[in-house]
Write an enzyme that holds these catalytic residues in place. Structure first.
Site, short mmCIF file in Angstrom:
data_model
loop_
_atom_site.label_atom_id
_atom_site.label_comp_id
_atom_site.label_asym_id
_atom_site.label_seq_id
_atom_site.Cartn_x
_atom_site.Cartn_y
_atom_site.Cartn_z
CG ASN A 1 -8.12 -1.99 -5.82
OD1 ASN A 1 -6.77 -3.31 -5.31
ND2 ASN A 1 -7.78 -1.40 -4.13
CG ASP B 1 -1.95 0.83 0.91
OD1 ASP B 1 -2.54 1.15 -0.33
OD2 ASP B 1 -3.04 1.34 2.15
C1 IPE Z 1 -5.59 -2.86 -0.21
O1 IPE Z 1 -4.88 -1.35 -0.20
C2 IPE Z 1 -5.54 -3.35 -1.36
C3 IPE Z 1 -4.00 -3.57 -2.24
C4 IPE Z 1 -2.79 -3.05 -1.63
C5 IPE Z 1 -3.87 -4.19 -3.29
P1 IPE Z 1 -6.16 -0.52 -0.46
O2 IPE Z 1 -5.04 0.87 -0.27
O3 IPE Z 1 -7.38 -0.82 -1.66
O4 IPE Z 1 -6.77 -0.71 0.75
P2 IPE Z 1 -7.30 0.84 1.49
O5 IPE Z 1 -8.52 1.14 0.66
O6 IPE Z 1 -6.95 1.55 2.04
O7 IPE Z 1 -8.66 -0.16 2.48
C1 IPE Z 2 -1.83 -0.16 -3.34
O1 IPE Z 2 -0.90 1.68 -3.01
C2 IPE Z 2 -1.72 -0.34 -5.17
C3 IPE Z 2 -3.47 -0.87 -4.62
C4 IPE Z 2 -3.81 -0.30 -4.36
C5 IPE Z 2 -3.08 -1.33 -6.35
P1 IPE Z 2 -2.62 2.56 -3.49
O2 IPE Z 2 -2.60 3.23 -4.89
O3 IPE Z 2 -3.32 1.91 -2.93
O4 IPE Z 2 -2.11 3.89 -3.01
P2 IPE Z 2 -1.94 5.06 -1.53
O5 IPE Z 2 -3.22 3.82 -0.59
O6 IPE Z 2 -3.47 5.55 -1.89
O7 IPE Z 2 -1.26 5.87 -1.41
MG MG Z 3 -4.36 2.33 -0.74
#
Ligand code: IPE
Ligand code: IPE
Ligand code: MG
Length: 243
Positions: A70, A22
């Site tokens: 996602n 994340d």
């Molecule tokens: C979890 O991260 C999913 C992945 C790392 C693929 P998200 O960024 O989607 O999760 P939330 O929204 O912070 O819970």
């Molecule tokens: C994780 O990074 C990647 C995926 C969930 C695909 P994020 O895209 O969730 O990054 P933040 O949480 O917005 O910083």
């Molecule tokens: Mg995230």
């Protein structure tokens, strides 16, 4: 596969590490860049961590790459992530072959764009007989969805007469999950500080050790991986018993 003795500063190497990668978006935002550039940088961290785990003798590495939720993201971001996935599979298959890494995937894979499914299938086939670390990509993955799919599969087995309802227990149920071929994770790492599971491996993490770091995923590399494993080595796992 023979397990190398842990590097001297690491007390024990988890057999299975799972990672919620994340913080790509925040990493990009801090630099005034598009979220997709964070995802691109994040792919480099994936490369580092796969290599690091493989070198340390981790047997299974599960990476949360794209959740069921996602799909709610803006179309352009989803499209960019799918393109990156394809690029990753194409570019990394030769490295996986070199490092004897076997690629697998879990999730509702049929929801991925066809080009991604094809690339994924190709990479899984190519690496199928590798005997080193198993790298499992969680794609269009949701823990609740997995449990629902598992229940449907159980019911089907009972209805077809392959399974007696009275025989259903945790082990039997586990055989109906996407993860049926893998042991439960020993260590779950989440980057970027969030203290939640976000629908990841809900069933499998019942006795997994959690490690949350403030580091954003694009800043997570081999040294941060060692740090997490070092912390894991100092945990006392009791599994509900007494020390
Ligand atoms: C979890 O991260 C999913 C992945 C790392 C693929 P998200 O960024 O989607 O999760 P939330 O929204 O912070 O819970
Ligand atoms: C994780 O990074 C990647 C995926 C969930 C695909 P994020 O895209 O969730 O990054 P933040 O949480 O917005 O910083
Ligand atoms: Mg995230």
């Amino acid at each position: 596969m023979s397990r190398p003795t842990p590097a001297d500063d690491l007390k024990s190497i988890p057999r299975h590490i799972a990672i919620i990668m994340d913080g790509n978006g925040r990493w990009a935002k801090e630099r005034g860049q598009m979220r997709t550039s964070g995802h691109r940088k994040g792919a480099e961290s994936v490369r580092q961590v796969v290599e690091g785990c493989s070198e340390l003798g981790v047997e299974y590495l599960t990476l949360y790459a794209f959740s069921s939720e996602n799909w709610k993201r803006p179309k352009v971001e989803v499209a960019a992530l799918m393109k990156l996935l394809q690029k990753f599979l194409r570019d990394e298959t030769p490295t996986m072959m070199q490092n004897n890494v076997r690629l697998q995937a879990i999730g509702r894979l049929h929801d991925l764009p066809e080009a991604c499914q094809a690339e994924l299938h190709q990479a899984v086939q190519t690496t199928a007989t590798n005997t080193g670390m198993t790298l499992i990509l969680a794609l269009s993955y949701g823990g609740r969805e997995e449990i629902i799919d598992g229940i449907k599969s159980l019911i089907e087995s009972v209805e077809k007469g392959h399974l007696d309802k009275a025989m259903i227990d945790g082990d039997v149920f586990g055989k109906h999950l996407y993860t049926r071929y893998y042991p439960d994770p020993d260590l779950l790492i989440r980057t970027s500080g969030e203290m939640r599971l976000s629908n990841f491996l809900l069933w499998q993490v019942s006795y997994t050790e959690f490690y949350v770091t403030q580091k954003l995923w694009p800043d997570f590399g081999k040294e941060e991986l060692r740090e997490a494993i070092r912390a894991y080595g100092n945990r006392h796992r009791r599994f509900g018993g007494v020390a």
